[in-house]
Scaffold this active site. Structure first.
Site, PDB file in Angstrom:
ATOM      1  N   GLY A 169      29.096  25.557  20.126  1.00 38.40           N
ATOM      2  CA  GLY A 169      28.738  26.608  19.177  1.00 38.40           C
ATOM      3  C   GLY A 169      27.317  26.393  18.692  1.00 38.40           C
ATOM      4  CB  SER A 207      22.910  30.767  20.862  1.00 35.42           C
ATOM      5  OG  SER A 207      22.102  29.961  21.690  1.00 35.42           O
ATOM      6  CB  SER A 220      29.513  29.048  28.290  1.00 32.23           C
ATOM      7  OG  SER A 220      28.347  29.781  28.604  1.00 32.23           O
ATOM      8  CD  GLU A 237      22.417  22.944  27.353  1.00 33.97           C
ATOM      9  OE1 GLU A 237      22.323  24.150  27.591  1.00 33.97           O
ATOM     10  OE2 GLU A 237      22.700  22.484  26.227  1.00 33.97           O
TER      11      GLU A 237
END
Length: 368
Positions: free
Chosen positions: A124, A126, A158, A241
């Protein structure tokens, strides 16, 4: 310099390629397999094989293997398009973040499910008004007794629809500069007050979601790391990431298909193939530097920028190589339409170039 793998890594690579081929035969091949290829069953198989948490410390339940071993396995899986998305986020960054900043109770509660492939995670991060400028986020978590009450909205989450847990980046204080007062909390997605709306994009993918939090009560014990001081934790998480092989090989299978259709009697087409092959080799070396921790701090911004812009060049090549067939709806058209996302997800290229300039090169900031 010898770029060949030693015998043990070659054996592991062969095993991973065989597993990937079998997975593709059962579940199908996916472009962008790490985000679009979802199979919880295959994630469980990866867990059984010890291919989740490969490099995590054994004291935390991990397998204590080398970064190169993990690189060899993930490269083979993503190249083939095997559906690893069900466990990828947790393996790539949630687990390492919990190991780095979580307490013993949190590690015992959350790491076993990740390692077995049983639990899925989303991030969680953006918000509608806080994308690349993460410090502007507004989702609030207010302490009420031994619980945090969360209110706000996240977007581009996502796997919000299928995840068991959300690693939520939220604001616990408005005092001080906007980078202050940000905290990280693990939120079970079955908690009352959470509403998830999947977003179907133009390529028909549904992994993106918008998630609403309305008076969602989460145990205060789920706070990870420092209260109000998590911005640096989040930046470290983004290092996980941005510098991986997933940022280079997302559409590699599409490249191979397009190359097979290319008119190699055309010298310009041959030159373009040569440029892309060179790009794959350069990108792989950049990722290996990240893997072996040979890159300077924050250099993952440069690695992601090069690799994802390369993926966009691959999509452009595929459209040119195939020709008018690219206008017909199908895998190629989806790949071309999806390509702009590569340089947006995980930080836009413009923002990453700022990071390179300021944090890697030490260039002065332009006066505001």
């Amino acid at each position: 310099m010898d770029f060949d793998w030693p015998a043990d890594l070659l054996s592991l690579q062969s095993e991973a390629e065989e597993v990937a081929a079998k997975a593709v035969a059962v579940y199908g091949s996916y472009d962008d397999a790490w985000i679009n290829g979802y199979s919880r069953e295959f994630s469980r198989e990866l867990g059984r094989r010890g291919w989740i948490g490969m490099t995590w410390p054994t004291a935390d339940g991990g397998h204590g293997r080398s970064p190169l071993e993990r690189f060899v396995v993930t490269e083979a899986l993503i190249k083939a398009g095997a559906p690893i998305a069900g466990s990828w986020f947790a393996d790539r960054q949630m687990g390492p973040t919990l190991i780095a900043y979580g307490n013993d109770d949190q590690k015992r509660a959350f790491l076993p499910g990740i390692l077995s492939g049983e639990t899925g995670w989303c991030i969680g991060m953006s918000e509608p008004d806080a994308g690349s400028d993460l410090a502007s986020l507004n989702t609030r978590a207010e302490l009420d007794g031994d619980e945090y009450v969360v209110n706000g909205q996240k977007i581009w989450t996502s796997f919000g629809e299928t995840a068991d847990y959300c690693y939520l980046i939220c604001r616990t204080s408005t005092d001080g500069p906007k980078h202050a007062g940000i905290s990280e909390i693990v939120v079970p997605m079955a908690t009352p007050g959470i509403t998830v709306n999947p977003i179907k994009d133009m390529t028909t993918n549904r992994h993106f979601c918008e998630v609403f939090y309305d008076d969602v009560r989460v145990p205060a014990a789920n706070l990870v790391g420092q209260l109000g001081g998590s911005f640096k934790q989040t930046m470290r998480q983004l290092e996980h990431e941005r510098g991986g092989i997933d940022r280079l090989l997302s559409n590699y299978a599409l490249y191979l298909d397009a190359k097979a259709h290319a008119d190699t009697s055309d010298p310009l087409m041959r030159q373009e193939i040569a440029r892309l092959e060179t790009g794959y080799r350069l990108g792989r070396l950049l990722v290996l530097r990240e893997t072996l921790k040979q890159a300077p701090p924050s250099f993952s911004a440069a690695t992601k920028t090069f690799c994802t812009e390369h993926e966009q060049r691959v999509a452009d090549f595929a459209a040119r190589a195939v020709g008018p067939e690219a206008l017909l709806w199908g895998r190629l058209a989806r790949g071309v339409c999806y390509a702009p996302a590569y340089t947006i997800m995980g930080g836009t290229s413009n923002v990453l170039r700022n990071i390179i300039g300021e944090r890697v090169l030490g260039l002065p900031r332009e006066p505001s």
